[in-house]
Design a protein around this motif. Structure first.
Motif, PDB file in Angstrom:
ATOM      1  N   VAL A  61      -9.564  -7.667  -4.058  1.00 16.41           N
ATOM      2  CA  VAL A  61     -10.304  -7.640  -2.698  1.00 16.41           C
ATOM      3  C   VAL A  61     -10.929  -9.106  -2.496  1.00 16.41           C
ATOM      4  N   PHE A  62     -11.354  -9.876  -3.393  1.00 14.90           N
ATOM      5  CA  PHE A  62     -11.813 -11.358  -3.225  1.00 14.90           C
ATOM      6  C   PHE A  62     -10.606 -12.080  -3.000  1.00 14.90           C
ATOM      7  N   ALA A 313      -3.640  -4.834  -3.310  1.00 14.36           N
ATOM      8  CA  ALA A 313      -4.138  -5.227  -1.860  1.00 14.36           C
ATOM      9  C   ALA A 313      -3.246  -5.603  -1.257  1.00 14.36           C
ATOM     10  N   ASP A 314      -2.391  -6.890  -1.731  1.00 14.66           N
ATOM     11  CA  ASP A 314      -1.369  -7.490  -1.236  1.00 14.66           C
ATOM     12  C   ASP A 314      -0.222  -6.676  -0.634  1.00 14.66           C
ATOM     13  N   MET A 315       0.240  -5.763  -1.547  1.00 14.03           N
ATOM     14  CA  MET A 315       1.283  -4.820  -1.289  1.00 14.03           C
ATOM     15  C   MET A 315       1.010  -3.783  -0.121  1.00 14.03           C
ATOM     16  N   ASN A 318       0.891  -6.540   3.176  1.00  7.59           N
ATOM     17  CA  ASN A 318       2.178  -7.145   3.408  1.00  7.59           C
ATOM     18  C   ASN A 318       3.507  -6.349   3.559  1.00  7.59           C
ATOM     19  N   VAL A 319       3.710  -5.411   2.582  1.00  7.81           N
ATOM     20  CA  VAL A 319       4.752  -4.432   2.826  1.00  7.81           C
ATOM     21  C   VAL A 319       4.660  -3.129   3.808  1.00  7.81           C
ATOM     22  N   PHE A 320       3.563  -2.613   3.467  1.00  8.55           N
ATOM     23  CA  PHE A 320       3.184  -1.454   4.289  1.00  8.55           C
ATOM     24  C   PHE A 320       2.426  -1.562   5.470  1.00  8.55           C
ATOM     25  N   GLU A 321       2.202  -2.955   5.778  1.00 10.18           N
ATOM     26  CA  GLU A 321       1.463  -3.465   7.091  1.00 10.18           C
ATOM     27  C   GLU A 321       0.218  -2.335   7.336  1.00 10.18           C
ATOM     28  N   LYS A 322      -0.736  -2.419   6.317  1.00 15.07           N
ATOM     29  CA  LYS A 322      -1.944  -1.691   6.385  1.00 15.07           C
ATOM     30  C   LYS A 322      -3.372  -2.779   6.572  1.00 15.07           C
ATOM     31  N   SER A 323      -4.357  -2.392   7.167  1.00 15.92           N
ATOM     32  CA  SER A 323      -5.524  -3.433   7.159  1.00 15.92           C
ATOM     33  C   SER A 323      -5.798  -3.674   5.803  1.00 15.92           C
TER      34      SER A 323
END
Length: 546
Positions: A61-62, A313-315, A318-323
């Motif tokens: 998260v950081f 969090a990056d997955m 970036n991949v699943f286009e979530k906030s």
């Protein structure tokens, strides 16, 4: 001469690891706030203590806020802090495990907790000065070293307080670490918006310190009389008598107790079985093949979970286009599955055994890592969540079960030392796995031209993670996880053996390039075991485990 002195110091340090408490301190530990101390007091304290330490799982998260605060853009440098932290955790645990056994969990918890929180404050200074090196040193090195001491402090204590339910005790002691991500993942973002990133680390560090000190005050080892061998143990209709108990005399001596008899027709309530006692020194335990196999298996169990946790969090983004808010929620829920896996598999291992539990965990990881590339290509978000949370459950179960596995194979006095050294696998998985993942990830983006949202930057990494889990599964098959498997001598021509579905599968050499496989029946195994014990008693041999 100097080399011999150094080696002698090392072997002495990793040799006998009994608690060195004074009579006064042992007497004080019998009470807490002027009331008699009960073993159940330590369970909630251990869970709360580990939950604070488990906040490290929310580091993803950081990642973005720290990169933007220092570099102005998301440079993907902050995840390295997590890998440094895990690396230092393993180093501290491996070096300070014997020290903890000699000095007790309270002192270790106070020192480790203070270092963990001080590292937050150094990281806050690094963010204020825009120095990533200071963030690495603070949260990565100082907090990581403190975390290593914190992690093993309650585990050893609970294993000693709950010897009859080792898996459950281990699960209690580490499940809090898994839920730390669930509790702490949602705290940073609102704090950052309210008071800024630097002050967030200051406030979090101060709050954590108060909680950790209160919990550490409760930690203590059982008094010596609780850890003594108390005589025969009755379990499931069978009286289990260790050779140590027989040697020092008990109501069940040689004259009243026949040796183990194969195919005994005696009813369960009248059956007596010899169960050899395990009382190895730390140095002796480290020299066994079982410990090496356990190390490799544990490393394979950890690497995929650690790598994916640091990038979860990056997955999502970036991949699943979530906030970012949705990603932090996923990370938080993932911490809940980490918690659930630690408690579920450790408790399950008391029923089905430690080795079968690890076979289930590693097998699950192999299957999930094999199908994750397909899920990423199709961008099936709900399948992704189900796979990741199941994978994390198996990852957490590895942590929950390993202390009881160590206790079973090497005895109660070696838990902190052996567990601490075993946690270097956590460091290798976190640092080595994280660096390899990052190298492949950056190569695919900067050299091959893929974008961060492309599934291929993750899928290629899933292939080698799947291979690691498969290797760990195979190695585990050859770990002799019971006293009988470790003591039963090899027969002529035997190369190796493993236990499959409760029966011994023996690989024998009967020629230059000729081998045969024999699957022993239960009655054949019992006859070999009875013959071994009868010979041992007749020749008055000392039976040892190696």
């Amino acid at each position: 001469m100097e080399e011999n002195c150094i080696w002698s110091t090392i072997t002495s340090y990793y040799g006998e690891t009994r608690y060195n408490g004074t009579p006064e301190s042992i007497q004080r530990d019998k009470t807490i706030l002027k009331r008699p101390f009960k073993r159940w007091y330590i369970a909630p304290a251990a869970m709360a203590f580990q939950a604070i330490c488990g906040s490290v799982y929310a580091w993803s998260v950081f990642n973005r806020p720290v990169d933007i605060a220092i570099y102005g853009t998301d440079q993907k440098v902050a995840p390295i802090t997590f890998y440094i932290n895990i690396g230092c955790l393993g180093v501290a645990a491996s070096l300070l495990g014997p020290w903890l056994e000699r000095n007790g969990p309270r002192k270790a918890g106070i020192i480790g907790g203070s270092m963990f929180c001080f590292g937050h404050w150094v990281a806050a200074l690094g963010i204020y000065l825009k120095s990533m090196a200071l963030v690495f040193f603070g949260y990565g090195v100082i907090s990581g070293l403190g975390l290593g001491l914190c992690y093993i402090s309650p585990i050893s204590a609970l294993q000693k307080w709950f010897p009859e339910r080792k898996g459950f005790g281990a699960g209690l002691s580490v499940c809090g670490f898994g839920i730390g991500g669930l509790i702490c993942a949602k705290i940073p973002l609102p704090l950052i918006e309210a008071i800024g990133l630097s002050l967030t680390f200051v406030v979090i560090g101060a709050t954590y310190w108060v909680i950790l000190m209160i919990c550490a005050f409760v930690f203590r080892f059982p008094t010596p009389e609780r850890t003594k061998t108390r005589g025969p143990v009755f379990r499931n209709g069978t009286v289990f008598i260790t050779r140590k108990q027989q040697k020092h005399g008990s109501a069940y001596d040689d004259k009243s107790m026949p040796p183990v008899i194969a195919d005994s027709k005696a009813p369960p309530q009248n059956r007596i079985v010899y169960e050899p006692a395990i009382d190895l020194t730390l140095r002796e335990a480290l020299s066994t093949y079982e410990y090496l196999g356990m190390y490799m298996m544990f490393l394979a169990n950890l690497v995929s979970g650690l790598v994916i946790l640091s990038r979860l969090a990056d997955m999502c983004i970036n991949v699943f286009e979530k906030s970012a808010d949705t990603a932090s929620t996923v990370v938080a829920i993932n911490g809940g599955f980490n918690f659930f896996g630690r408690l579920m598999f450790s408790s399950l291992s008391d029923v089905i055994g430690r080795k079968p539990s690890y076979l289930v965990m590693l097998g699950t990881q192999v299957v999930i890592l094999a199908v994750l590339p397909l899920i990423f290509v199709t961008k099936n978000y709900w399948a992704f969540l189900l796979a990741i949370w199941t994978l994390t459950c198996a990852y957490g179960g590895g942590f929950g079960t390993i202390p009881a596995f160590i206790h079973d194979l090497f005895g109660m006095h070696n838990i902190s030392g052996l567990h601490g050294i075993l946690l270097t696998a956590w460091s290798i998985a976190g640092v080595g796995g994280g660096i390899l993942f990052t190298l492949i990830y950056n190569h695919l983006i900067h050299v091959r031209g893929y974008s961060p949202s492309s599934p291929e930057v993750y899928n290629i990494n899933f292939y080698w993670l799947c291979a690691c889990a498969a290797i760990g599964f195979v190695v585990l098959l050859f770990v002799r996880s019971t006293v009988r498997d470790r003591l039963l001598p090899r027969v002529g021509g035997e190369v190796t053996r493993l236990r499959v579905f409760g029966r011994i599968l023996r690989f024998e050499k009967n020629g230059t390039f000729k081998f045969k496989v024999k699957y022993l029946r239960q009655d054949e195994e019992e006859k070999e075991w009875a013959s071994f014990w009868q010979a041992s008693f007749k020749m008055d041999l000392k039976v040892s485990i190696r």
